[in-house]
Design an enzyme around this catalytic site. Structure first.
Site, PDB file in Angstrom:
ATOM      1  N   LYS A 112       0.823  -1.210   0.000  1.00  0.00           N
ATOM      2  CA  LYS A 112       0.000   0.000   0.000  1.00  0.00           C
ATOM      3  C   LYS A 112       0.859   1.263   0.000  1.00  0.00           C
ATOM      4  O   LYS A 112       0.419   2.309  -0.469  1.00  0.00           O
ATOM      5  CB  LYS A 112      -0.926   0.024   1.211  1.00  0.00           C
ATOM      6  CG  LYS A 112      -1.835  -1.181   1.377  1.00  0.00           C
ATOM      7  CD  LYS A 112      -2.909  -1.251   0.306  1.00  0.00           C
ATOM      8  CE  LYS A 112      -4.014  -2.242   0.642  1.00  0.00           C
ATOM      9  NZ  LYS A 112      -3.585  -3.648   0.673  1.00  0.00           N
TER      10      LYS A 112
HETATM   11  C1  PLP Z   1      -4.150  -4.776   0.159  1.00  0.00           C
HETATM   12  C2  PLP Z   1      -3.317  -5.982   0.093  1.00  0.00           C
HETATM   13  C3  PLP Z   1      -3.566  -6.981  -0.861  1.00  0.00           C
HETATM   14  C4  PLP Z   1      -4.713  -6.911  -1.824  1.00  0.00           C
HETATM   15  O1  PLP Z   1      -4.564  -5.889  -2.779  1.00  0.00           O
HETATM   16  P1  PLP Z   1      -5.842  -5.372  -3.595  1.00  0.00           P
HETATM   17  O2  PLP Z   1      -5.351  -4.208  -4.363  1.00  0.00           O
HETATM   18  O3  PLP Z   1      -6.850  -4.971  -2.550  1.00  0.00           O
HETATM   19  O4  PLP Z   1      -6.315  -6.497  -4.425  1.00  0.00           O
HETATM   20  C5  PLP Z   1      -2.708  -8.061  -0.887  1.00  0.00           C
HETATM   21  N1  PLP Z   1      -1.693  -8.189  -0.011  1.00  0.00           N
HETATM   22  C6  PLP Z   1      -1.434  -7.246   0.924  1.00  0.00           C
HETATM   23  C7  PLP Z   1      -0.317  -7.468   1.870  1.00  0.00           C
HETATM   24  C8  PLP Z   1      -2.224  -6.110   0.991  1.00  0.00           C
HETATM   25  O5  PLP Z   1      -1.966  -5.180   1.920  1.00  0.00           O
END
Ligand code: PLP
Length: 494
Positions: A112
């Site tokens: 993120k």
């Molecule tokens: C948010 C997240 C995901 C999923 O990503 P999306 O964009 O919501 O599909 C996968 N792994 C981790 C560690 C995340 O923080």
């Protein structure tokens, strides 16, 4: 080519990219989508000579066309700096026959950060460009990782406030600790009695709560979103697909034009959607492999064409993927229906009313680039163990879901195209699940466990974890869903 943005649900006037970032989402309940997908301009060989910031500029300038060169470069340079603990920003590690794209070297050690470290810059620049004097109020529902990354990005940013809701019993111990120790007078973190979908649905309702929105406007405030529905999050995520491809090219692992598969551990469908846009921009991508955990609503969708959220919500060791309503899938539905807002709106209405919809045969043809897969809890733990035993490389449970799906896909399909697996979190963020999978003892305090994991993995404890040691808890409110509005009003003083 000027790129504008319009809603997935109504044929309203398109708006500029900075307006779309500032508003976050249209008032009709849909999501902003680009009116056209621009092709990459520089050749892959030229892009292979640029560093991360250089690639970021070359990709983002095509999608965010109303930002000036200086504005965009300032945003990029502010975001991708020494906050990341490696110079290349996202290292590509080979283990066995796959490459792992480590997207977790930012301040909160999950992917993120790739978008949330730049979003505050994009948003405050957008406010300036559009002459908005309002205070921007970011409201975010988190399944664990978005929350801290958004708090980290917006904490102390003038002209903004940020409020994060997380499922009180649905995040890892380190994730919760990261959030509730957040400093900054403009931040508020609240646990809710419910799961992520509950939090996300309520946040969406608050965004379109007319009385609340009007009262905020009177007080010179406006909502925006830091969730992956904001195109200010999607756009920076396109960058690392182009970057990964061009690193393989620079290393001589592929020739320009060769296809590369991407395997993406998926929850809200934001990360993989960015890969889809990268492909549509002309990046030579083979398959987009969408990996789910036991909440395999997307796997079922790709197998049957039916999206059905009417099922049990399962808490897994990969909590950031514990999602039954993948918000960003709406954008793909819009595109595969021929950019038709009317039919997209009809599907979303069905989803809201009946919890399911079934796409047409014609639309299913538009899904040819995607392969769905999933891994159970046992398979996820086994993958962590196997990758460690065979290659001495420790991966987190989210990455392990993708890695497991990759291994099975390759064996079953015989598709030998070079593959990049998105590594979305540091194993230290989910250390208890990781150590358990490795057969080690886990009944230790968080920080001692981190030391043990460090010894096992042969990598130092990230600063994001060691800093938690002396950090006091500053947020301790827990509320029911129905009281979220009250909490928002209290935080805003209205
Ligand atoms: C948010 C997240 C995901 C999923 O990503 P999306 O964009 O919501 O599909 C996968 N792994 C981790 C560690 C995340 O923080």
């Amino acid at each position: 080519m000027e790129i504008m943005y319009r809603s997935t649900r109504t044929n309203s006037e398109p708006i500029t990219s900075s307006q779309a970032i500032l508003r976050g989402f249209p008032q009709d309940g849909g999501l902003y989508v680009p009116t056209a997908v621009p092709p990459l301009e520089k050749s892959l060989e030229e892009l292979a000579k640029l560093d991360y910031r250089g690639v970021a500029y070359e990709v983002m300038r095509l999608l965010l066309t109303d930002y000036t060169e200086k504005e965009l470069k300032d945003c990029i340079n502010g975001a991708y700096d020494s906050k990341f603990d490696v110079q290349e920003i996202v290292p590509l590690k080979k283990a066995g026959d796959a490459w792992y794209l480590e997207l977790f070297h930012g301040p909160t050690i999950a992917f993120k950060d790739m978008a949330l470290s730049i979003l505050p810059y994009l948003m405050t620049t957008a406010a300036r460009k559009n002459g908005s004097g309002n205070e921007i109020v970011i409201l975010t529902a988190t399944s664990g990782d978005t929350g801290k990354a958004a708090l980290e990005g917006f904490s102390g940013v003038e002209g903004t406030r940020i409020m994060v809701f997380y499922p009180k019993h649905g995040v890892s111990s380190i994730q919760e600790r990261q959030m509730v120790t957040t400093t900054g007078a403009n931040t508020r973190v609240i646990g809710i009695n419910g799961n992520f979908d509950d939090a996300q649905t309520s946040v969406k309702e608050l965004f379109t709560n007319k009385a609340l929105v009007e009262e905020m406007a009177k007080n010179n405030m406006q909502f925006s979103s830091a969730n992956s529905i904001n195109i200010g999050r999607l756009t920076p995520q396109v960058v690392y697909y182009v970057y990964a491809y061009t690193r393989l090219l620079a290393e001589g692992a592929i020739k320009a034009g060769d296809p590369v598969n991407f395997v993406v551990p998926t929850g809200n469908f934001g990360n993989i959607l960015a890969a889809y846009y990268a492909k549509r921009m002309g990046l030579p991508v083979g398959k987009l492999i969408c990996a789910s955990n036991s909440n395999k609503v997307l796997f079922d969708f790709f197998s049957t064409g039916v999206y059905d959220k009417n099922r049990e919500f399962i808490l897994t060791s990969s909590p950031s993927m514990d999602i039954l309503i993948s918000s960003n899938l709406e954008r793909l539905i819009y595109h595969i229906s021929g950019d038709c807002a009317e039919s997209c709106a009809a599907f979303m209405k069905e989803l809201k009313e009946n919890g399911r919809y079934c796409i047409t045969e014609k639309m299913r043809e538009g899904l040819a680039d995607f392969v769905g897969g999933y891994a159970t809890e046992d398979e996820t733990a086994e993958e962590i163990r196997t990758v460690y035993e065979n290659f001495g490389y420790v991966i987190d449970p989210h990455t392990a879901v993708a890695s497991s799906v990759y291994r099975r896909y390759r064996a079953q399909s015989g598709d030998m195209v070079p593959s990049v697996i998105d590594s979305t979190a540091s194993p230290f963020k989910f250390e208890s699940s990781v150590m358990k999978a490795l057969g080690k003892k886990t009944d230790l305090p968080d920080l001692e466990l981190a030391d043990e994991l460090s010894t096992t993995a042969g990598v130092p404890v990230p600063k994001a974890v060691s800093d938690l040691k002396d950090a006091p808890i500053l947020h301790d409110i827990v509320c029911d869903r129905k009281d979220m509005e009250k909490e928002v009003r209290r935080f805003l003083g209205i």
